[in-house]
Design a protein around this motif. Structure first.
Motif, PDB file in Angstrom:
ATOM      1  N   GLY A 255       0.721  -1.237  -0.141  1.00 51.07           N
ATOM      2  CA  GLY A 255       0.223   0.048   0.203  1.00 51.07           C
ATOM      3  C   GLY A 255       0.736   1.469   0.000  1.00 51.07           C
ATOM      4  N   ILE A 256       0.190   2.351  -0.348  1.00 48.56           N
ATOM      5  CA  ILE A 256       0.713   3.902  -0.042  1.00 48.56           C
ATOM      6  C   ILE A 256       0.407   4.275   0.740  1.00 48.56           C
ATOM      7  CG2 ILE A 256       1.165   5.706  -1.442  1.00 48.56           C
ATOM      8  CD1 ILE A 256       0.454   3.763  -3.594  1.00 48.56           C
ATOM      9  N   ASP A 257       1.208   5.565   1.620  1.00 47.36           N
ATOM     10  CA  ASP A 257       0.964   5.829   2.593  1.00 47.36           C
ATOM     11  C   ASP A 257       0.176   7.325   2.097  1.00 47.36           C
ATOM     12  OD1 ASP A 257       0.922   7.728   5.060  1.00 47.36           O
ATOM     13  OD2 ASP A 257       3.039   7.544   5.460  1.00 47.36           O
ATOM     14  N   LEU A 258      -1.403   7.306   1.926  1.00 51.33           N
ATOM     15  CA  LEU A 258      -1.626   8.578   1.319  1.00 51.33           C
ATOM     16  C   LEU A 258      -0.836  10.633   1.895  1.00 51.33           C
ATOM     17  CD1 LEU A 258      -5.582   7.635   1.572  1.00 51.33           C
ATOM     18  CD2 LEU A 258      -3.936   7.110  -0.569  1.00 51.33           C
ATOM     19  N   ASN A 259      -0.602   9.524   3.534  1.00 50.27           N
ATOM     20  CA  ASN A 259      -0.240  11.372   3.445  1.00 50.27           C
ATOM     21  C   ASN A 259       1.827  11.514   3.343  1.00 50.27           C
ATOM     22  OD1 ASN A 259      -0.746  13.505   5.114  1.00 50.27           O
ATOM     23  ND2 ASN A 259       0.463  12.603   7.345  1.00 50.27           N
ATOM     24  N   ARG A 260       1.846  11.019   2.546  1.00 49.28           N
ATOM     25  CA  ARG A 260       3.003  10.989   1.464  1.00 49.28           C
ATOM     26  C   ARG A 260       2.899  11.511   0.236  1.00 49.28           C
ATOM     27  NH1 ARG A 260       3.238  11.434   6.586  1.00 49.28           N
ATOM     28  NH2 ARG A 260       5.435  10.418   8.055  1.00 49.28           N
ATOM     29  N   ASN A 261       2.035  10.936  -0.238  1.00 48.00           N
ATOM     30  CA  ASN A 261       1.408  11.318  -1.248  1.00 48.00           C
ATOM     31  C   ASN A 261       0.902  12.114  -2.481  1.00 48.00           C
ATOM     32  OD1 ASN A 261      -0.883   9.483  -3.496  1.00 48.00           O
ATOM     33  ND2 ASN A 261       0.900   9.076  -3.786  1.00 48.00           N
ATOM     34  N   PHE A 262       0.289  13.913  -1.387  1.00 47.27           N
ATOM     35  CA  PHE A 262       0.226  14.909  -1.828  1.00 47.27           C
ATOM     36  C   PHE A 262       1.224  15.241  -2.043  1.00 47.27           C
ATOM     37  CE2 PHE A 262      -3.420  13.494   0.635  1.00 47.27           C
ATOM     38  CZ  PHE A 262      -4.301  14.077   0.679  1.00 47.27           C
ATOM     39  N   PRO A 263       1.121  16.115  -3.718  1.00 48.71           N
ATOM     40  CA  PRO A 263       1.737  17.007  -4.472  1.00 48.71           C
ATOM     41  C   PRO A 263       2.936  18.155  -3.975  1.00 48.71           C
ATOM     42  CG  PRO A 263      -0.352  17.567  -4.224  1.00 48.71           C
ATOM     43  CD  PRO A 263      -0.314  16.246  -3.654  1.00 48.71           C
ATOM     44  N   PHE A 264       2.401  19.136  -3.144  1.00 49.81           N
ATOM     45  CA  PHE A 264       3.410  19.848  -2.428  1.00 49.81           C
ATOM     46  C   PHE A 264       4.198  19.274  -1.931  1.00 49.81           C
ATOM     47  CE2 PHE A 264       4.213  23.088   0.102  1.00 49.81           C
ATOM     48  CZ  PHE A 264       4.431  24.713  -0.363  1.00 49.81           C
ATOM     49  N   HIS A 265       5.849  19.701  -2.431  1.00 50.34           N
ATOM     50  CA  HIS A 265       6.810  19.564  -1.997  1.00 50.34           C
ATOM     51  C   HIS A 265       6.590  17.825  -1.185  1.00 50.34           C
ATOM     52  CE1 HIS A 265       8.175  23.508  -0.431  1.00 50.34           C
ATOM     53  NE2 HIS A 265       7.768  23.563  -0.990  1.00 50.34           N
ATOM     54  N   PRO A 303      -5.788   6.854  -6.096  1.00 48.22           N
ATOM     55  CA  PRO A 303      -7.443   7.202  -5.763  1.00 48.22           C
ATOM     56  C   PRO A 303      -8.103   8.584  -5.267  1.00 48.22           C
ATOM     57  CG  PRO A 303      -6.805   5.945  -7.043  1.00 48.22           C
ATOM     58  CD  PRO A 303      -6.264   5.442  -6.177  1.00 48.22           C
ATOM     59  N   GLU A 304      -7.523   8.256  -3.463  1.00 47.72           N
ATOM     60  CA  GLU A 304      -7.427   8.513  -2.300  1.00 47.72           C
ATOM     61  C   GLU A 304      -7.462   9.654  -2.521  1.00 47.72           C
ATOM     62  OE1 GLU A 304      -8.342   4.239  -1.873  1.00 47.72           O
ATOM     63  OE2 GLU A 304      -7.007   5.345  -2.810  1.00 47.72           O
ATOM     64  N   THR A 305      -6.458  10.403  -2.672  1.00 44.79           N
ATOM     65  CA  THR A 305      -5.383  11.537  -2.487  1.00 44.79           C
ATOM     66  C   THR A 305      -5.954  12.211  -3.697  1.00 44.79           C
ATOM     67  OG1 THR A 305      -2.906  10.310  -1.705  1.00 44.79           O
ATOM     68  CG2 THR A 305      -2.880  12.387  -3.221  1.00 44.79           C
ATOM     69  N   GLN A 306      -6.221  11.590  -5.262  1.00 45.37           N
ATOM     70  CA  GLN A 306      -6.608  12.925  -6.105  1.00 45.37           C
ATOM     71  C   GLN A 306      -8.177  13.067  -5.353  1.00 45.37           C
ATOM     72  OE1 GLN A 306      -6.660  11.162 -10.411  1.00 45.37           O
ATOM     73  NE2 GLN A 306      -5.138   9.855  -9.307  1.00 45.37           N
ATOM     74  N   ASN A 307      -8.992  12.425  -5.044  1.00 45.15           N
ATOM     75  CA  ASN A 307     -10.314  12.767  -4.067  1.00 45.15           C
ATOM     76  C   ASN A 307     -10.225  13.725  -3.371  1.00 45.15           C
ATOM     77  OD1 ASN A 307     -11.543  10.760  -6.206  1.00 45.15           O
ATOM     78  ND2 ASN A 307     -12.137   8.849  -4.898  1.00 45.15           N
ATOM     79  N   LEU A 308      -8.851  13.222  -2.182  1.00 48.06           N
ATOM     80  CA  LEU A 308      -9.277  14.078  -0.789  1.00 48.06           C
ATOM     81  C   LEU A 308      -8.726  15.553  -1.599  1.00 48.06           C
ATOM     82  CD1 LEU A 308      -7.965  11.459   1.269  1.00 48.06           C
ATOM     83  CD2 LEU A 308     -10.367  12.176   1.729  1.00 48.06           C
ATOM     84  N   PHE A 309      -7.892  15.703  -2.250  1.00 50.29           N
ATOM     85  CA  PHE A 309      -6.754  16.955  -2.809  1.00 50.29           C
ATOM     86  C   PHE A 309      -7.922  17.668  -3.530  1.00 50.29           C
ATOM     87  CE2 PHE A 309      -4.277  19.457  -5.470  1.00 50.29           C
ATOM     88  CZ  PHE A 309      -3.308  19.855  -4.218  1.00 50.29           C
ATOM     89  N   SER A 310      -8.703  17.100  -4.407  1.00 50.83           N
ATOM     90  CA  SER A 310      -9.770  18.144  -5.107  1.00 50.83           C
ATOM     91  C   SER A 310     -10.588  18.895  -4.638  1.00 50.83           C
ATOM     92  CB  SER A 310      -9.654  17.284  -6.872  1.00 50.83           C
ATOM     93  OG  SER A 310     -10.135  16.190  -6.438  1.00 50.83           O
ATOM     94  N   TYR A 311     -11.258  17.740  -3.727  1.00 47.31           N
ATOM     95  CA  TYR A 311     -12.154  18.527  -3.532  1.00 47.31           C
ATOM     96  C   TYR A 311     -11.740  19.749  -2.098  1.00 47.31           C
ATOM     97  CZ  TYR A 311     -16.235  18.378   0.203  1.00 47.31           C
ATOM     98  OH  TYR A 311     -17.264  18.319   0.424  1.00 47.31           O
ATOM     99  N   VAL A 312     -10.681  19.708  -1.940  1.00 46.91           N
ATOM    100  CA  VAL A 312     -10.431  20.523  -0.721  1.00 46.91           C
ATOM    101  C   VAL A 312      -9.211  22.166  -1.941  1.00 46.91           C
ATOM    102  CG1 VAL A 312      -9.319  21.787   0.919  1.00 46.91           C
ATOM    103  CG2 VAL A 312     -10.345  18.942   1.095  1.00 46.91           C
ATOM    104  N   ALA A 313      -9.020  21.271  -2.999  1.00 47.87           N
ATOM    105  CA  ALA A 313      -7.840  22.343  -3.201  1.00 47.87           C
ATOM    106  C   ALA A 313      -7.881  22.507  -4.427  1.00 47.87           C
ATOM    107  CB  ALA A 313      -6.388  21.926  -3.075  1.00 47.87           C
ATOM    108  N   GLY A 314      -9.453  21.488  -5.530  1.00 41.57           N
ATOM    109  CA  GLY A 314      -8.952  21.297  -6.671  1.00 41.57           C
ATOM    110  C   GLY A 314      -8.141  21.394  -7.300  1.00 41.57           C
ATOM    111  N   THR A 315      -7.912  22.165  -8.550  1.00 45.32           N
ATOM    112  CA  THR A 315      -6.837  22.057  -8.952  1.00 45.32           C
ATOM    113  C   THR A 315      -5.533  22.423  -9.234  1.00 45.32           C
ATOM    114  OG1 THR A 315      -8.554  21.211 -10.984  1.00 45.32           O
ATOM    115  CG2 THR A 315      -6.006  21.049 -11.709  1.00 45.32           C
ATOM    116  N   CYS A 316      -4.402  22.136  -9.265  1.00 44.67           N
ATOM    117  CA  CYS A 316      -3.299  23.829  -8.868  1.00 44.67           C
ATOM    118  C   CYS A 316      -2.303  23.371  -9.567  1.00 44.67           C
ATOM    119  CB  CYS A 316      -2.683  23.093  -7.409  1.00 44.67           C
ATOM    120  SG  CYS A 316      -3.570  23.683  -6.528  1.00 44.67           S
ATOM    121  N   ASP A 317      -1.809  24.084 -10.391  1.00 42.86           N
ATOM    122  CA  ASP A 317      -0.143  24.221 -11.435  1.00 42.86           C
ATOM    123  C   ASP A 317       0.763  23.962 -10.731  1.00 42.86           C
ATOM    124  OD1 ASP A 317       0.069  26.297 -11.262  1.00 42.86           O
ATOM    125  OD2 ASP A 317      -0.961  27.854 -12.966  1.00 42.86           O
ATOM    126  N   SER A 318       1.809  24.180 -11.584  1.00 40.79           N
ATOM    127  CA  SER A 318       3.525  23.833 -11.509  1.00 40.79           C
ATOM    128  C   SER A 318       3.475  25.065 -10.307  1.00 40.79           C
ATOM    129  CB  SER A 318       4.291  23.675 -12.470  1.00 40.79           C
ATOM    130  OG  SER A 318       4.242  24.596 -13.052  1.00 40.79           O
TER     131      SER A 318
END
Length: 599
Positions: A255-265, A303-318
């Protein structure tokens, strides 16, 4: 040394039957570098910096990791026995076909089905203030539409007035993103129930729902939570794309640690803040867009990360520009700079509203960004003040995440870094990883619910309001009055409620308090009525304020009184409210007629 310790473990294992491979251990580290080497392989390590120890529940494999990092390891035998007793009960319940709800002594933590049933009930019974947002499929459901879950958010606000108040402050929260952490999901569910079920009868719950917008993801990792209800140790999600792990256990699992799988840094510490080995607890998984051709981790986030992130932060560019989420983007900073020093150091404006929370167990901490650098975050002063306020309620240690050890690709760093919203991780408990219900009901649940209520009172301006006094409660001397009769108001005020277990700051005396009828203190229409100090003078950090509200100009019906205090430095604090009803002429005639008939 390792052979001696492992031989001792083997001896204890022979003497104690069930699950003797599970231990609560203390690792003694020589310096911060040793702590960093060890902690990056674990999640939720309890650190005692004064005595240079870390505490964790693990097995022989985990003990070997600690020793390889240069730590000397000792065993807490009573705590280990208690942990093994829990595993014994859990396995016995699973063998009978039950999940966590069948484990004696742990019935206070609801299963996935029970939590989803609670959400369904709130939506069905209170549709004007409670709604379920479906935010996307889990990893298992992506693989097979007939398996897994559709992830959900419990949205709570006054929908009848929302059209005219789209910008009301938001509170977004993830609970139990690590599956075996039962406590956070139950606290989140009880918080949702408190808001909804007390609406209309409790003034605080009512004004919070009327003027704020709550988005509570009560189960941020539901696939794995199902697994954890039966196999206990599962923490990451259930993605097996990187292959199986031999002899799967609580330290070593796919499995993947979702709390290390978010995009910022993501992976900005290059291995110090997360792991690139798929069986480790902190395995970060692939990066969001695979933009670094030199990195072997490419592809899409979970998929869980994508759902959680996009629901709260939306879409972010580089460049870190975000749109379409819950919060306005109020901070500049690239998503993936070459190193943390290139972040730009932008400060979020002081008037930024809203709050993001990720609740975990069990290190007894209130944490705020940054977690991936020793540099302070730009809003560190305000974040520290609010963190110490929160920690006053649950008595956890408040600290910036970097005071412990590096973490990268995390939820709170992502939300603060990209959006500027005040973002925190609360780690509950700190004593037993699997907390018994008596402790949960007596301490963990009530203290953290109180903390969530305080956060909610500060949502309008979390970088400003915690610097001022908190209005603890407001009372009225009558619940119903005739038109023209004044209402006596009392308020308990306190500017001293900080947790100073990790540093201190000045506590100012309260200087004044005002009451506002049917308007929040910051509304354009608000007009304050000065309240007097109950003892005759505002000259301390704790005061009782008193005053009267005239009603001759008020229409019949319900009216709210909001009270806000200001300290000697000019800082206005978090408000609270009470309501009362005004009888009009027709109400008085009816009441008089009823009394005549009774006579």
């Amino acid at each position: 040394m390792r052979r001696i310790l492992l031989a001792a473990l083997a001896g204890l294992a022979a003497a104690q039957a069930a699950h003797a491979e599970h231990w609560v251990v203390e690792g003694h580290y020589a310096d911060r570098a040793a702590l960093q080497r060890a902690a990056r392989r674990f999640e939720h390590v309890i650190v005692d910096r004064k005595h240079r120890t870390l505490r964790v529940d693990t097995n022989e494999r985990g003990i070997a990791v600690l020793q390889d990092a240069g730590l000397s390891v000792s065993i807490d035998e009573p705590a280990s026995a208690k942990l093994r007793a829990f595993y014994t009960k859990a396995e016995a319940a699973a063998a009978r076909g039950f999940g966590i709800d069948g484990i004696p002594g742990y019935e206070c933590f609801r299963t996935v089905d029970e939590t989803y049933d609670a959400m369904d009930r709130l939506q069905a019974d209170f549709p004007h203030i409670a709604h379920i947002d479906e935010i996307g499929p889990t990893w298992k459901k992506v693989q097979n539409p007939d398996d897994g879950f559709t992830m959900r958010a419990m949205r709570i606000t006054n929908f009848d007035t929302l059209a005219g108040d789209r910008d009301r402050p938001k509170f977004a929260a993830y609970f139990s993103i690590h599956a075996r952490e039962y406590t956070p999901a139950e606290i989140g569910t009880r918080f949702a129930e408190w808001l909804v079920e007390n609406y209309g009868t409790d003034p605080e719950a009512t004004w919070l729902v009327d003027h704020n917008d709550f988005h509570l993801i009560l189960l941020a990792n539901p696939d794995a939570r199902i697994d954890a209800q039966n196999h206990i140790y599962q923490r990451k999600n259930l993605d097996t794309i990187e292959g199986p792990c031999d002899e799967q256990d609580e330290f070593w699992q796919p499995g993947i640690d979702l709390n290390r799988n978010f995009p910022f840094h993501w992976d900005i510490t290059r291995g110090d803040g997360s792991s690139d080995f798929s069986c480790d607890q902190t395995f970060r998984g692939p990066y969001a867009d695979g933009s670094d051709p030199n990195d072997h981790m490419q592809g899409t986030p979970e998929p869980e990360t994508q759902n959680l992130f996009s629901y709260v932060a939306g879409t972010c560019d580089s460049d870190g520009n975000c749109r379409g989420g819950l919060f306005a983007d109020r901070r500049a900073g690239p998503t993936d700079p070459p190193n943390v020093d290139d972040d730009g150091g932008a400060t979020a404006p002081d008037d930024t509203s809203g709050f993001f929370l990720d609740m975990h167990s069990n290190a007894a901490l209130v944490l705020w960004p940054w977690g991936d650098t020793f540099t302070d975050s730009p809003n560190v002063t305000a974040l520290t003040t609010l963190g110490r306020r929160i920690a006053w309620f649950n008595d956890y240690t408040p600290e910036q995440s970097n005071e412990l050890y590096f973490t990268d690709g995390t939820t709170d760093d992502s939300m603060y870094g990209l959006l500027g919203v005040a973002s925190y991780t609360i780690e509950t408990n700190g004593s037993d990883f699997f907390e018994d219900c008596a402790d949960f009901e007596a301490d963990t649940a009530p203290t953290n619910l109180a903390a969530l209520r305080y956060i909610s009172r500060a949502l309008h301006a979390p970088y400003q309001l915690p610097a001022g006094p908190d209005t603890v409660s407001v009372t009225a001397d009558a619940a119903v009055v005739d038109e023209g009769d004044p209402v006596g108001i009392g308020a308990a005020l306190d500017s001293s409620r900080f947790n100073f277990s990790n540093g201190s700051q000045p506590v100012s005396d309260i200087a004044s308090a005002e009451a506002y009828v049917d308007a929040l203190p910051w509304d354009a229409s608000a007009s304050g009525i000065a309240l007097a100090a109950g003892d005759g003078a505002y000259d301390s950090s704790r005061e009782n304020a008193v005053g009267e509200i005239p009603t001759s100009h008020l229409a019949p019906g319900r009216h709210f009184v909001y009270v806000q205090a200001t300290d000697a430095d000019g800082n206005a604090g978090t408000p609270n409210a009470v309501f009362f009803d005004v009888n009009g002429p027709s109400d008085r005639l009816f009441a008089d007629g009823f009394e005549d008939a009774a006579r």
